[in-house]
Structure formats: C-alpha cells, structure tokens
Design a protein around this motif. Structure first.
Motif, short mmCIF file in Angstrom:
data_model
loop_
_atom_site.label_atom_id
_atom_site.label_comp_id
_atom_site.label_asym_id
_atom_site.label_seq_id
_atom_site.Cartn_x
_atom_site.Cartn_y
_atom_site.Cartn_z
N ILE A 14 0.84 -1.20 0.00
CA ILE A 14 0.00 0.00 0.00
C ILE A 14 0.88 1.25 0.00
CG2 ILE A 14 -1.66 1.37 1.36
CD1 ILE A 14 -2.94 -0.99 -0.03
N ILE A 15 1.89 1.30 0.83
CA ILE A 15 2.77 2.47 0.92
C ILE A 15 3.53 2.68 -0.38
CG2 ILE A 15 4.83 3.39 2.07
CD1 ILE A 15 3.71 2.10 4.67
N GLY A 17 2.79 1.48 -3.37
CA GLY A 17 1.83 1.80 -4.43
C GLY A 17 1.37 3.25 -4.35
N SER A 18 1.12 3.74 -3.14
CA SER A 18 0.71 5.14 -2.97
C SER A 18 1.83 6.09 -3.39
CB SER A 18 0.33 5.42 -1.52
OG SER A 18 -0.80 4.67 -1.16
N ALA A 19 3.06 5.76 -3.01
CA ALA A 19 4.19 6.61 -3.38
C ALA A 19 4.33 6.67 -4.90
CB ALA A 19 5.47 6.10 -2.74
N TYR A 21 1.91 6.10 -7.14
CA TYR A 21 0.75 6.80 -7.66
C TYR A 21 0.93 8.32 -7.55
CZ TYR A 21 -3.94 8.76 -7.91
OH TYR A 21 -5.02 9.54 -8.23
N PHE A 22 1.28 8.83 -6.36
CA PHE A 22 1.41 10.27 -6.17
C PHE A 22 2.62 10.84 -6.91
CE2 PHE A 22 -1.37 9.47 -2.48
CZ PHE A 22 -2.38 10.36 -2.80
N SER A 23 3.68 10.07 -7.04
CA SER A 23 4.85 10.59 -7.76
C SER A 23 4.55 10.74 -9.25
CB SER A 23 6.07 9.71 -7.54
OG SER A 23 5.88 8.44 -8.14
N GLN A 25 1.63 11.76 -10.43
CA GLN A 25 0.66 12.83 -10.61
C GLN A 25 1.38 14.14 -10.96
OE1 GLN A 25 -2.72 12.13 -10.50
NE2 GLN A 25 -1.82 10.09 -10.36
N VAL A 147 0.69 14.58 -1.71
CA VAL A 147 -0.05 13.74 -0.76
C VAL A 147 -0.88 14.61 0.19
CG1 VAL A 147 0.19 12.12 1.17
CG2 VAL A 147 1.59 11.82 -0.89
N PHE A 150 -3.89 16.11 -1.47
CA PHE A 150 -4.92 15.09 -1.65
C PHE A 150 -5.65 14.81 -0.34
CE2 PHE A 150 -6.23 10.63 -1.46
CZ PHE A 150 -7.08 10.56 -2.54
N ILE A 151 -4.90 14.62 0.72
CA ILE A 151 -5.50 14.30 2.03
C ILE A 151 -6.43 15.42 2.49
CG2 ILE A 151 -5.00 14.02 4.50
CD1 ILE A 151 -2.49 12.42 3.63
#
Length: 169
Positions: A14-15, A17-19, A21-23, A25, A147, A150-151
C-alpha cells in the motif's frame, strides 16, 4: 506470526503503491490573474519593485494572522521580506527586475509538514487605459505536497487565485 508477516507486506505494498501513484501525478501549477490599472507602468513598477509597498498589493500581508518582517534591503535583486502565519513561515526574494516591465521573486514557504518553492512574477504591459498587470505564481509540488493536498482536499488554484484577484483590485 504469519498474519503479522502478511499484514506487514500488505502495508508495504500500500505504501509503495501510494508513493508511485502520487509521484506520477502532475504537481505543476500556474496561477495567473490580470487587471488594467489606471496608471503608467513607471508608477506601477515603483510600487511593485519595493517590498515596503507590497501591503498595497499583497492581500496576504494584510491578514491579522500573518506577521511580516521587511528585510534590510527591500528593493533590487536580493531585496526580501519574511512572513509567519499560523501554519508556518516563508520568504520572498527579488530575483529579477526589468524596470517598467516586470519583477520576479522566489517565494519559499515551510510548514511542519511540507515545503514549497514558487516563482512569483508581475508583468506590466502599457495599454491605452493605463497598465495591464499580470500576477503569476508557478511552481512544482513535491511528493509530500501532492499527498497533503490530496488528504486535505486542497486545490492550489482555488486557494490562491482569489488572493491574486483581490490584490489587483
């Protein structure tokens, strides 16, 4: 013990994948407003090229939540001021000045969570009614900023554009 191992691997996926994904964007922003002011470029330039006069232009400096401190030098290359608000602190420093045409400043802003660096420009264009002033802020958000935006559901254009408009009224 196997459950903890799988839970750890799941969190790691998850971490990562999130990194990723956001990188991927787009973090670039370009926010601009323009207005015609009934004054010659020389008069407008005199106002915007000295941070002592920015309380007339910059709606952020007029907020009771913001403390501004003028630098020892407020005009010319490396003229600067610093500011502190409820979220953090920052500075603006002139990096380029073209008399009667434009100013450019580097703006840094630091909070406990993120740091940002933007280029602020004000361009002057003589028009029959006076001077068309274009105020632009542009930059590139890093991974932490993407990040956090987004949050907290932040849209920099929605946050900044009204201030540019108010400053040019």
């Amino acid at each position: 013990m196997k459950v903890l191992k799988y839970l750890f691997l799941f969190l790691l996926v998850i971490i990562v994948g999130s990194a990723v994904y956001f990188s991927l964007q787009d973090g670039s922003y370009y926010i601009s407003e323009k207005k015609t002011i009934k004054a010659p470029p020389e008069m407008v330039y005199e106002q915007i090229s000295d941070f002592k006069n920015w309380n007339h232009w910059n709606p952020w400096t007029n907020s009771s939540d913001v403390t501004n401190t003028l630098g020892d030098v407020t005009t010319g290359i490396n003229g600067f001021y610093t500011f502190t608000d409820e979220y953090g602190n920052g500075s603006m420093t002139f990096t380029a000045l073209e008399p009667q045409k434009s100013i450019e400043a580097d703006m840094e802003y630091h909070t406990g969570l993120t740091d940002s660096n933007s280029i602020v420009t004000m361009s002057l264009n003589p028009v029959p009614e006076g001077t068309e002033v274009t105020w632009t802020i542009k930059g590139e958000d890093g991974l932490k900023n993407k990040v956090m935006n987004f949050i907290f559901g932040l849209d920099l254009e929605e946050e900044i554009r009204p201030f540019l408009y108010i400053g040019l009224i």
